[in-house]
Scaffold this motif. Structure first.
Motif, PDB file in Angstrom:
ATOM      1  N   GLN A 190       0.700  -1.093  -0.087  1.00 21.22           N
ATOM      2  CA  GLN A 190       0.130  -0.106  -0.165  1.00 21.22           C
ATOM      3  C   GLN A 190       0.802   1.164   0.050  1.00 21.22           C
ATOM      4  O   GLN A 190       1.660   1.407   0.848  1.00 21.22           O
ATOM      5  CB  GLN A 190      -1.009   0.081   1.279  1.00 21.22           C
ATOM      6  CG  GLN A 190      -1.764   1.209   1.468  1.00 21.22           C
ATOM      7  CD  GLN A 190      -2.331   1.559   2.773  1.00 21.22           C
ATOM      8  OE1 GLN A 190      -3.100   0.394   3.261  1.00 21.22           O
ATOM      9  NE2 GLN A 190      -2.207   2.415   3.504  1.00 21.22           N
ATOM     10  N   LYS A 218       0.887   5.678  -0.292  1.00 25.73           N
ATOM     11  CA  LYS A 218       0.073   6.860  -0.139  1.00 25.73           C
ATOM     12  C   LYS A 218       0.160   7.413  -1.915  1.00 25.73           C
ATOM     13  O   LYS A 218       1.203   7.652  -2.160  1.00 25.73           O
ATOM     14  CB  LYS A 218       0.593   7.842   0.646  1.00 25.73           C
ATOM     15  CG  LYS A 218       0.005   7.454   2.028  1.00 25.73           C
ATOM     16  CD  LYS A 218       0.383   8.557   3.130  1.00 25.73           C
ATOM     17  CE  LYS A 218       0.054   7.858   4.385  1.00 25.73           C
ATOM     18  NZ  LYS A 218       0.379   8.953   5.326  1.00 25.73           N
ATOM     19  N   PHE A 262      -4.803   5.928  -2.322  1.00 23.89           N
ATOM     20  CA  PHE A 262      -4.034   4.847  -2.122  1.00 23.89           C
ATOM     21  C   PHE A 262      -3.740   4.262  -3.534  1.00 23.89           C
ATOM     22  O   PHE A 262      -4.583   3.982  -4.139  1.00 23.89           O
ATOM     23  CB  PHE A 262      -4.249   3.842  -0.974  1.00 23.89           C
ATOM     24  CG  PHE A 262      -4.332   4.470   0.350  1.00 23.89           C
ATOM     25  CD1 PHE A 262      -2.930   4.756   0.980  1.00 23.89           C
ATOM     26  CD2 PHE A 262      -5.433   5.077   0.853  1.00 23.89           C
ATOM     27  CE1 PHE A 262      -3.062   5.380   2.426  1.00 23.89           C
ATOM     28  CE2 PHE A 262      -5.274   5.580   2.222  1.00 23.89           C
ATOM     29  CZ  PHE A 262      -4.283   5.796   2.966  1.00 23.89           C
ATOM     30  N   GLU A 270     -11.237   6.984  -0.307  1.00 19.78           N
ATOM     31  CA  GLU A 270     -10.034   6.290   0.233  1.00 19.78           C
ATOM     32  C   GLU A 270     -10.665   5.255   1.440  1.00 19.78           C
ATOM     33  O   GLU A 270     -10.282   4.471   2.008  1.00 19.78           O
ATOM     34  CB  GLU A 270      -9.115   7.031   0.955  1.00 19.78           C
ATOM     35  CG  GLU A 270      -9.600   7.872   2.090  1.00 19.78           C
ATOM     36  CD  GLU A 270      -8.732   8.498   3.068  1.00 19.78           C
ATOM     37  OE1 GLU A 270      -7.825   7.755   3.718  1.00 19.78           O
ATOM     38  OE2 GLU A 270      -8.594   9.504   3.656  1.00 19.78           O
ATOM     39  N   SER A 301     -11.217   1.613   0.451  1.00 18.56           N
ATOM     40  CA  SER A 301     -10.089   0.867   0.324  1.00 18.56           C
ATOM     41  C   SER A 301     -10.132  -0.613   0.658  1.00 18.56           C
ATOM     42  O   SER A 301     -10.086  -1.552  -0.229  1.00 18.56           O
ATOM     43  CB  SER A 301      -8.762   1.366   0.968  1.00 18.56           C
ATOM     44  OG  SER A 301      -8.483   2.554   0.301  1.00 18.56           O
TER      45      SER A 301
END
Length: 170
Positions: free
Chosen positions: A118, A120, A126, A146, A149
């Protein structure tokens, strides 16, 4: 007393030009785009199998593939959650700081039997890339989504497990 005896001839063409201009500006094109990877033939075949296995909805969003159309890319919703199959290994995947949990911008983990890196993204979202699979699959979740996710990865896990075998990608 009439000031205008005749209809001004310049007005209708002006109205027409304005109407066309406004119509052209107001039509929003929500079609997402995605760079299409260029993997070798073996990975391309696996990605084709993955494309066939992908769900119609992800995190409650309907499938709406990005342009250009390809079996190597898929998308859901707007702003789009984008999947790209056959991407190159992310540099952070081989960074020892990531493996030890020392890189705050990149974290390794697993969801429903699929391991992910993962990272940023600049928009607050992400980027997830599969690990320990014969092909790298990248999923980008935009900042506006987000909170989706975990649901995205849960929804995609069965298709990835079924189409892309475990192993080490080149």
């Amino acid at each position: 007393m009439r000031l205008f005896r005749h209809r001004p001839l310049g007005l209708p063409p002006l109205v027409l030009v304005l109407a066309i201009t406004v119509a052209g500006c107001s039509s929003a094109d929500d079609t997402a785009t995605a760079e299409v990877p260029s993997p070798d033939a073996t990975v391309t075949e696996l990605c084709g199998k993955l494309d066939d296995a992908l769900p119609a909805t992800v995190a409650g969003r309907e499938r709406d593939d990005p342009q250009p159309a390809s079996t190597l890319t898929a998308g859901w919703g707007s702003p789009a959650i984008i999947l790209r199959c056959g991407v190159v290994r992310p540099p952070k995947m081989i960074d020892p700081k990531v493996a030890e949990g020392g890189d705050a911008d990149a974290v390794a983990g697993g969801v429903d039997g699929v391991d992910w890196l993962q990272e940023k993204a600049g928009d607050g979202g992400f980027r997830f890339t599969t690990a320990s699979r014969v092909a790298y699959v990248e999923v980008t979740v935009p900042g506006e989504r987000e909170g989706d996710s975990a649901g995205v990865l849960v929804d995609l896990a069965p298709a990835i497990k079924g189409a892309v075998p475990e192993g080490i990608a080149d």
